[in-house]
Design an enzyme around this catalytic site. Structure first.
Site, PDB file in Angstrom:
ATOM      1  N   SER A 212      -3.905  -2.263 -12.307  1.00 17.45           N
ATOM      2  CA  SER A 212      -4.109  -1.329 -13.432  1.00 17.45           C
ATOM      3  C   SER A 212      -5.030  -1.866 -14.520  1.00 17.45           C
ATOM      4  CB  SER A 212      -2.759  -0.896 -14.022  1.00 17.45           C
ATOM      5  OG  SER A 212      -2.045  -0.135 -13.074  1.00 17.45           O
TER       6      SER A 212
ATOM      7  N   GLU B  58      -1.871 -10.390  -8.093  1.00 21.70           N
ATOM      8  CA  GLU B  58      -1.724  -8.941  -8.245  1.00 21.70           C
ATOM      9  C   GLU B  58      -0.257  -8.550  -8.103  1.00 21.70           C
ATOM     10  OE1 GLU B  58      -5.553  -6.656  -7.415  1.00 21.70           O
ATOM     11  OE2 GLU B  58      -4.583  -6.944  -5.487  1.00 21.70           O
TER      12      GLU B  58
ATOM     13  N   GLY C 289      -8.759   1.262  -9.107  1.00 20.63           N
ATOM     14  CA  GLY C 289      -9.141   2.598  -9.579  1.00 20.63           C
ATOM     15  C   GLY C 289     -10.307   2.620 -10.560  1.00 20.63           C
TER      16      GLY C 289
ATOM     17  N   LYS D  29     -10.999   0.153  -1.907  1.00 21.14           N
ATOM     18  CA  LYS D  29      -9.990   0.643  -0.953  1.00 21.14           C
ATOM     19  C   LYS D  29     -10.631   1.704  -0.033  1.00 21.14           C
ATOM     20  CE  LYS D  29      -6.617  -0.655  -4.341  1.00 21.14           C
ATOM     21  NZ  LYS D  29      -5.301  -0.553  -4.886  1.00 21.14           N
TER      22      LYS D  29
ATOM     23  N   GLY E 288      -2.101   0.329  -9.156  1.00 19.89           N
ATOM     24  CA  GLY E 288      -2.205   1.786  -9.078  1.00 19.89           C
ATOM     25  C   GLY E 288      -1.137   2.536  -9.855  1.00 19.89           C
TER      26      GLY E 288
ATOM     27  N   GLU F  80      -1.452  -4.142  -0.221  1.00 22.61           N
ATOM     28  CA  GLU F  80      -1.409  -2.959   0.653  1.00 22.61           C
ATOM     29  C   GLU F  80      -1.482  -3.385   2.114  1.00 22.61           C
ATOM     30  OE1 GLU F  80      -4.495  -0.760  -1.368  1.00 22.61           O
ATOM     31  OE2 GLU F  80      -3.117  -0.570  -3.057  1.00 22.61           O
TER      32      GLU F  80
ATOM     33  N   ASN G 127     -12.414  -3.318  -6.027  1.00 23.62           N
ATOM     34  CA  ASN G 127     -11.836  -3.083  -4.701  1.00 23.62           C
ATOM     35  C   ASN G 127     -11.757  -1.574  -4.520  1.00 23.62           C
ATOM     36  OD1 ASN G 127     -10.316  -2.913  -2.384  1.00 23.62           O
ATOM     37  ND2 ASN G 127      -8.410  -3.626  -3.327  1.00 23.62           N
TER      38      ASN G 127
ATOM     39  N   HIS H   6      -4.235  -8.628   0.626  1.00 27.76           N
ATOM     40  CA  HIS H   6      -3.957  -7.633  -0.421  1.00 27.76           C
ATOM     41  C   HIS H   6      -2.569  -7.035  -0.169  1.00 27.76           C
ATOM     42  CE1 HIS H   6      -4.103  -3.915  -2.697  1.00 27.76           C
ATOM     43  NE2 HIS H   6      -5.011  -4.514  -3.445  1.00 27.76           N
TER      44      HIS H   6
HETATM   45  P1  PGA Z   1      -5.650  -0.834  -9.392  1.00 27.52           P
HETATM   46  O1  PGA Z   1      -5.720  -1.662  -8.014  1.00 27.52           O
HETATM   47  O2  PGA Z   1      -6.652  -1.433 -10.338  1.00 27.52           O
HETATM   48  O3  PGA Z   1      -5.985   0.579  -9.016  1.00 27.52           O
HETATM   49  O4  PGA Z   1      -4.243  -0.986  -9.910  1.00 27.52           O
HETATM   50  C1  PGA Z   1      -5.925  -3.053  -8.009  1.00 27.52           C
HETATM   51  C2  PGA Z   1      -5.947  -3.593  -6.593  1.00 27.52           C
HETATM   52  O5  PGA Z   1      -5.179  -3.118  -5.756  1.00 27.52           O
HETATM   53  O6  PGA Z   1      -6.736  -4.497  -6.276  1.00 27.52           O
END
Ligand code: PGA
Length: 250
Positions: A213, A167, A235, A12, A173, A99, A10, A97
């Site tokens: 993460s 998640e 990330g 983003k 993140g 976010e 992903n 998601h």
């Molecule tokens: P992250 O994000 O691996 O950077 O923690 C995961 C996600 O939001 O799908």
């Protein structure tokens, strides 16, 4: 039941068209022998060009979007519809998601509308659910509300066609990955919720990815868990080297 391993990056709000194409050219040869289902959720602007390149290279990579609007079309300035995603070459769309839920205030009812539209159009939705840090004590209630709220009114045949991602918001993140046993427990709980409403067969066949993460250092331990069928990687999916390292452990 044997379920496929599904690993999705992903991105983003990262990567221009040029950067996306360079990434795919770098990633494709590194994962060509993988039996994992690999996906990239790219920004809207990069969707068409990335999907076209993947086809040309005959790469075993699916390309998808990170969101879509909850209406089929209309006066919604700045929004993107399901048919636009499909024509641009999307194989899947991430919906709900955290976010989107928390920064853009998307409700379960709105996400439900999006999931329904995607399924009706034949586009694979990957529905995300997960509790916030302050909700950890009520995790089961939060997961139940999000799962049942986002899938309200769907038939067994429809639910069979989607995938889930667990998640936990506190892990996204932050560098704080869920313990594999905790991820496993949450995935099991999601299967129980699925079984209660749509039957045991759906619960057993549902692909449930873990996200939050994920890194090359922790991905094998997560994937080793029986109910963790894949990973949603933020990330660590921005570098073709680290993303392919994760995939090649899958
Ligand atoms: P992250 O994000 O691996 O950077 O923690 C995961 C996600 O939001 O799908």
């Amino acid at each position: 039941m044997k379920r496929p391993v599904v690993i999705i990056g992903n991105w983003k709000m990262h990567k221009t068209i040029g950067e996306s194409l360079a990434f795919v050219k770098h990633l494709a040869p590194k994962v060509e022998k993988s039996s994992t289902v690999i996906g990239l959720a790219v920004p809207f602007t990069a969707l068409h060009a990335t999907a076209k390149l993947v086809k040309e290279l005959k790469a075993n990579i699916k390309v998808g979007a990170q969101n879509m609007n909850d209406n089929p079309s209309g006066a919604f300035t700045g929004e993107v519809s399901v048919s636009m995603l499909q024509e641009a070459g999307a194989d899947f769309v991430i919906l709900g998601h955290s976010e989107r839920r928390h920064l853009f205030h998307e409700s379960n009812a709105m996400i439900n509308q999006k999931v329904t539209l995607a399924l009706e159009a034949g586009l694979l939705p990957i529905l995300c659910v997960g509790e916030k840090l302050e909700e950890r004590d009520q995790k089961e209630t939060v997961l139940k509300e999000q799962l049942y709220g986002s899938l309200e009114g769907l038939t067994t045949a429809q639910v069979k066609q989607l995938m889930l991602a667990y998640e936990p918001v506190w892990a996204i993140g932050t560098g704080v990955v869920a313990h594999p046993d905790d991820a496993e427990a949450a995935h099991r709980h999601l299967r129980e919720l699925l079984a209660k409403k749509w039957g045991k067969e759906i619960a057993a066949s549902m692909v449930i990815q873990y996200g939050g993460s994920v890194k090359p250092e922790n991905s094998a331990d997560l994937l080793a868990k029986e109910d963790v069928d894949g990973l949603l990687v933020g990330g660590a999916s921005l570098s073709a080297d680290s993303f392919s390292e994760i995939i090649n452990q899958g």
